[in-house]
Design a protein around this motif. Structure first.
Motif, PDB file in Angstrom:
ATOM      1  N   GLN A 155      -5.519   6.768 -13.265  1.00  0.00           N
ATOM      2  CA  GLN A 155      -4.606   7.431 -12.325  1.00  0.00           C
ATOM      3  C   GLN A 155      -3.397   6.544 -12.022  1.00  0.00           C
ATOM      4  OE1 GLN A 155      -7.357   8.295  -9.103  1.00  0.00           O
ATOM      5  NE2 GLN A 155      -7.503  10.444  -9.702  1.00  0.00           N
ATOM      6  N   ILE A 156      -3.624   5.247 -11.891  1.00  0.00           N
ATOM      7  CA  ILE A 156      -2.515   4.313 -11.677  1.00  0.00           C
ATOM      8  C   ILE A 156      -1.554   4.362 -12.865  1.00  0.00           C
ATOM      9  CG2 ILE A 156      -1.890   1.865 -11.455  1.00  0.00           C
ATOM     10  CD1 ILE A 156      -4.491   1.456  -9.890  1.00  0.00           C
ATOM     11  N   CYS A 157      -2.108   4.419 -14.073  1.00  0.00           N
ATOM     12  CA  CYS A 157      -1.269   4.478 -15.289  1.00  0.00           C
ATOM     13  C   CYS A 157      -0.386   5.726 -15.276  1.00  0.00           C
ATOM     14  CB  CYS A 157      -2.141   4.449 -16.532  1.00  0.00           C
ATOM     15  SG  CYS A 157      -3.058   2.899 -16.732  1.00  0.00           S
ATOM     16  N   PHE A 158      -0.960   6.854 -14.862  1.00  0.00           N
ATOM     17  CA  PHE A 158      -0.158   8.081 -14.756  1.00  0.00           C
ATOM     18  C   PHE A 158       0.868   7.956 -13.629  1.00  0.00           C
ATOM     19  CE2 PHE A 158      -3.653  10.056 -17.163  1.00  0.00           C
ATOM     20  CZ  PHE A 158      -2.954  10.918 -17.998  1.00  0.00           C
ATOM     21  N   ALA A 159       0.455   7.405 -12.493  1.00  0.00           N
ATOM     22  CA  ALA A 159       1.352   7.296 -11.348  1.00  0.00           C
ATOM     23  C   ALA A 159       2.573   6.440 -11.662  1.00  0.00           C
ATOM     24  CB  ALA A 159       0.600   6.725 -10.140  1.00  0.00           C
ATOM     25  N   THR A 204       0.830  -1.207   0.000  1.00  0.00           N
ATOM     26  CA  THR A 204       0.000   0.000   0.000  1.00  0.00           C
ATOM     27  C   THR A 204       0.861   1.253   0.000  1.00  0.00           C
ATOM     28  OG1 THR A 204      -1.792  -1.142   1.175  1.00  0.00           O
ATOM     29  CG2 THR A 204      -1.781   1.252   1.259  1.00  0.00           C
ATOM     30  N   ASN A 205       1.902   1.251   0.817  1.00  0.00           N
ATOM     31  CA  ASN A 205       2.796   2.408   0.885  1.00  0.00           C
ATOM     32  C   ASN A 205       3.547   2.611  -0.431  1.00  0.00           C
ATOM     33  OD1 ASN A 205       2.088   3.101   3.502  1.00  0.00           O
ATOM     34  ND2 ASN A 205       3.665   1.810   4.427  1.00  0.00           N
ATOM     35  N   PHE A 206       3.929   1.509  -1.080  1.00  0.00           N
ATOM     36  CA  PHE A 206       4.614   1.601  -2.366  1.00  0.00           C
ATOM     37  C   PHE A 206       3.726   2.287  -3.404  1.00  0.00           C
ATOM     38  CE2 PHE A 206       5.364  -0.301  -6.598  1.00  0.00           C
ATOM     39  CZ  PHE A 206       6.692   0.069  -6.794  1.00  0.00           C
ATOM     40  N   ILE A 207       2.462   1.898  -3.447  1.00  0.00           N
ATOM     41  CA  ILE A 207       1.524   2.500  -4.404  1.00  0.00           C
ATOM     42  C   ILE A 207       1.263   3.959  -4.055  1.00  0.00           C
ATOM     43  CG2 ILE A 207      -0.828   2.389  -5.325  1.00  0.00           C
ATOM     44  CD1 ILE A 207      -0.706  -0.670  -4.781  1.00  0.00           C
ATOM     45  N   LYS A 208       1.103   4.242  -2.753  1.00  0.00           N
ATOM     46  CA  LYS A 208       0.883   5.631  -2.317  1.00  0.00           C
ATOM     47  C   LYS A 208       2.044   6.516  -2.723  1.00  0.00           C
ATOM     48  CE  LYS A 208      -2.108   4.845   1.715  1.00  0.00           C
ATOM     49  NZ  LYS A 208      -2.184   4.924   3.205  1.00  0.00           N
ATOM     50  N   ASP A 209       3.259   6.011  -2.562  1.00  0.00           N
ATOM     51  CA  ASP A 209       4.452   6.798  -2.905  1.00  0.00           C
ATOM     52  C   ASP A 209       4.474   7.125  -4.400  1.00  0.00           C
ATOM     53  OD1 ASP A 209       5.295   6.781  -0.295  1.00  0.00           O
ATOM     54  OD2 ASP A 209       6.741   5.140  -0.542  1.00  0.00           O
ATOM     55  N   LYS A 210       4.012   6.184  -5.233  1.00  0.00           N
ATOM     56  CA  LYS A 210       3.958   6.431  -6.676  1.00  0.00           C
ATOM     57  C   LYS A 210       2.980   7.565  -6.985  1.00  0.00           C
ATOM     58  CE  LYS A 210       6.679   3.297  -8.610  1.00  0.00           C
ATOM     59  NZ  LYS A 210       7.781   3.655  -9.533  1.00  0.00           N
ATOM     60  N   PHE A 211       1.830   7.561  -6.295  1.00  0.00           N
ATOM     61  CA  PHE A 211       0.842   8.621  -6.493  1.00  0.00           C
ATOM     62  C   PHE A 211       1.390   9.969  -6.044  1.00  0.00           C
ATOM     63  CE2 PHE A 211      -2.102   5.288  -7.372  1.00  0.00           C
ATOM     64  CZ  PHE A 211      -3.229   5.868  -7.942  1.00  0.00           C
ATOM     65  N   LYS A 212       2.001   9.982  -4.870  1.00  0.00           N
ATOM     66  CA  LYS A 212       2.528  11.236  -4.334  1.00  0.00           C
ATOM     67  C   LYS A 212       3.632  11.801  -5.211  1.00  0.00           C
ATOM     68  CE  LYS A 212       1.457  10.016   0.470  1.00  0.00           C
ATOM     69  NZ  LYS A 212       2.029   9.569   1.779  1.00  0.00           N
ATOM     70  N   ALA A 213       4.507  10.912  -5.726  1.00  0.00           N
ATOM     71  CA  ALA A 213       5.615  11.362  -6.572  1.00  0.00           C
ATOM     72  C   ALA A 213       5.109  11.993  -7.864  1.00  0.00           C
ATOM     73  CB  ALA A 213       6.541  10.186  -6.890  1.00  0.00           C
ATOM     74  N   SER A 214       3.934  11.546  -8.327  1.00  0.00           N
ATOM     75  CA  SER A 214       3.353  12.085  -9.559  1.00  0.00           C
ATOM     76  C   SER A 214       2.325  13.179  -9.280  1.00  0.00           C
ATOM     77  CB  SER A 214       2.698  10.951 -10.359  1.00  0.00           C
ATOM     78  OG  SER A 214       3.658  10.006 -10.762  1.00  0.00           O
ATOM     79  N   GLU A 215       2.209  13.574  -8.001  1.00  0.00           N
ATOM     80  CA  GLU A 215       1.279  14.626  -7.575  1.00  0.00           C
ATOM     81  C   GLU A 215      -0.164  14.317  -7.972  1.00  0.00           C
ATOM     82  OE1 GLU A 215       2.871  18.237  -9.177  1.00  0.00           O
ATOM     83  OE2 GLU A 215       4.413  18.387  -7.631  1.00  0.00           O
ATOM     84  N   ILE A 216      -0.540  13.062  -7.754  1.00  0.00           N
ATOM     85  CA  ILE A 216      -1.902  12.606  -8.009  1.00  0.00           C
ATOM     86  C   ILE A 216      -2.570  12.317  -6.668  1.00  0.00           C
ATOM     87  CG2 ILE A 216      -3.327  10.828  -9.112  1.00  0.00           C
ATOM     88  CD1 ILE A 216      -0.993  10.320 -11.026  1.00  0.00           C
TER      89      ILE A 216
END
Length: 374
Positions: free
Chosen positions: A66-70, A31-43
């Protein structure tokens, strides 16, 4: 049921392919790994990420994009993610928002900028299909492919807004054409009923007066295609629905049960009303599958297929070609709905095998044990 992956299990495969090196069984770490991807892409981070794993919930299309962008996927990777991980179609070229996503992923535009583009447009949402001369998906796809700047894209979408007042034009045309071949007077359904079809009748109540039914009605033909036209299904003929049979059925995966073809969905497609992508795709597969094998049966006066590999490949190719024309993902064995048809094709009696599956599903809820005797 264990044969098919849930979304969270498929997502595990995806994140492992895109950089996750932690414990695949550790929900918190994933979960944290996925969250970090979102945060890094400002999503904006979806609130339900943990529930994807703890409750096995499905995601919405917007979240999938959104996952694709992240994860900074390209077009090919996005199409693969939508088909193989989410079991969804990729881009709907009659949806303005999804066209922007497509353009942005292709040109490496981030999610925040994509949202700014969307906010600058006069958004139109699909409604009832009423266009006298529809613009089909392939033409739109070609137009978008030739656009190379944001200004061009916004201008094109705003100036052609009427095109985006409907979607699924190609799929609707295919379904309406195939349905006409099936349901017209002296069409495939009535010819099969008179020549080959074995009714789904309760032999123990053979003398019982059965409900009067129009053999050419939309619902009666639907039941015939499914192998459920007969006295056993009298109550479902009246209800015009099989939801009570399909829901929570141990023999039918929830992803296959979702949007399973029914009278309501077919009627809406035939009259041009808006329905979900999934309903349209599943209807298209069912009707093309039936048309292919019932023509074979009528020509031979027998359902037996001799397990001809050429017929198998022709049927798959026909379905896949129509799915691709309509902008939908092709048949995929990992999709539990698609698997029913792929498995049926690989038998000596494809149409009867499919109907046996449907009768077994019916019997699971109705304590009926009957099938075809080939």
């Amino acid at each position: 049921m264990e044969t098919f992956r849930s979304f969270d299990r498929a997502l595990d495969t995806f994140i492992a392919e895109y950089g996750y090196n932690g414990d695949i069984g550790d929900i918190e770490e994933k979960t944290n790994f996925i969250k970090d991807k979102f945060k890094a892409s400002e999503i904006p981070v979806p609130r339900s990420i943990r529930r994807w794993y703890t409750e096995h919930i499905l995601i919405e299309r917007k979240t999938a994009f959104q996952i694709c962008f992240a994860f900074q996927l390209d077009i090919v990777q996005t199409e693969d993610f939508m088909r193989r991980i989410c079991l969804m179609r990729s881009f709907d070229y009659h949806n303005m928002e999804e066209i922007v996503y497509c353009f942005s992923l292709k040109h490496k535009i981030n999610y925040c900028m994509a949202q700014e583009i969307i906010s600058s447009m006069n958004m139109v949402k699909p409604d009832k299909f009423q266009a006298e001369v529809p613009v089909y998906t392939k033409f739109l796809e070609n137009d978008i492919e030739n656009i190379n700047s944001v200004d061009e894209l916004v201008k094109y979408l705003n100036e052609n807004a009427e095109i985006f007042e409907y979607n699924n034009a190609t799929a609707y045309h295919i379904i309406q054409t195939v349905w006409n071949d099936i349901a017209k007077p002296e069409g495939l359904a009535i010819r099969e009923r008179r020549k080959l079809y074995k009714a789904f009748d309760d032999e123990d109540n053979a003398g019982k007066k059965s409900r009067k039914r129009a053999e050419d009605s939309v619902w009666e033909i639907c039941l015939q295609i499914l192998g459920l036209s007969g006295s056993y299904a009298d109550s479902y003929y009246k209800e015009r629905s099989l939801k009570s049979i399909l829901k929570d059925n141990d023999l039918l995966h929830p992803l296959a049960e979702n949007c399973f073809p029914d009278r309501d969905g077919l009627n809406k497609v035939l009259t041009g009303r808006h329905v979900s992508y999934e309903r349209v795709r599943k209807l298209l597969i069912l009707l093309v599958f039936y048309k292919f094998w019932v023509i074979k049966a009528l020509n031979k006066n027998d359902y037996y297929s001799e397990q001809d590999e050429n017929d198998l490949e022709r049927c798959k190719s026909m379905i896949n070609e129509m799915l691709m024309d309509a902008g939908y993902p092709t048949l995929y064995p990992g999709n539990p709905y698609d698997f029913i048809f792929l498995a049926s094709m690989n038998t000596l009696f494809p149409l009867l095998s499919f109907r046996d599956i449907m009768r077994e599903i019916y019997g699971q809820k109705s304590c009926v044990t009957t099938g075809y005797e080939a």
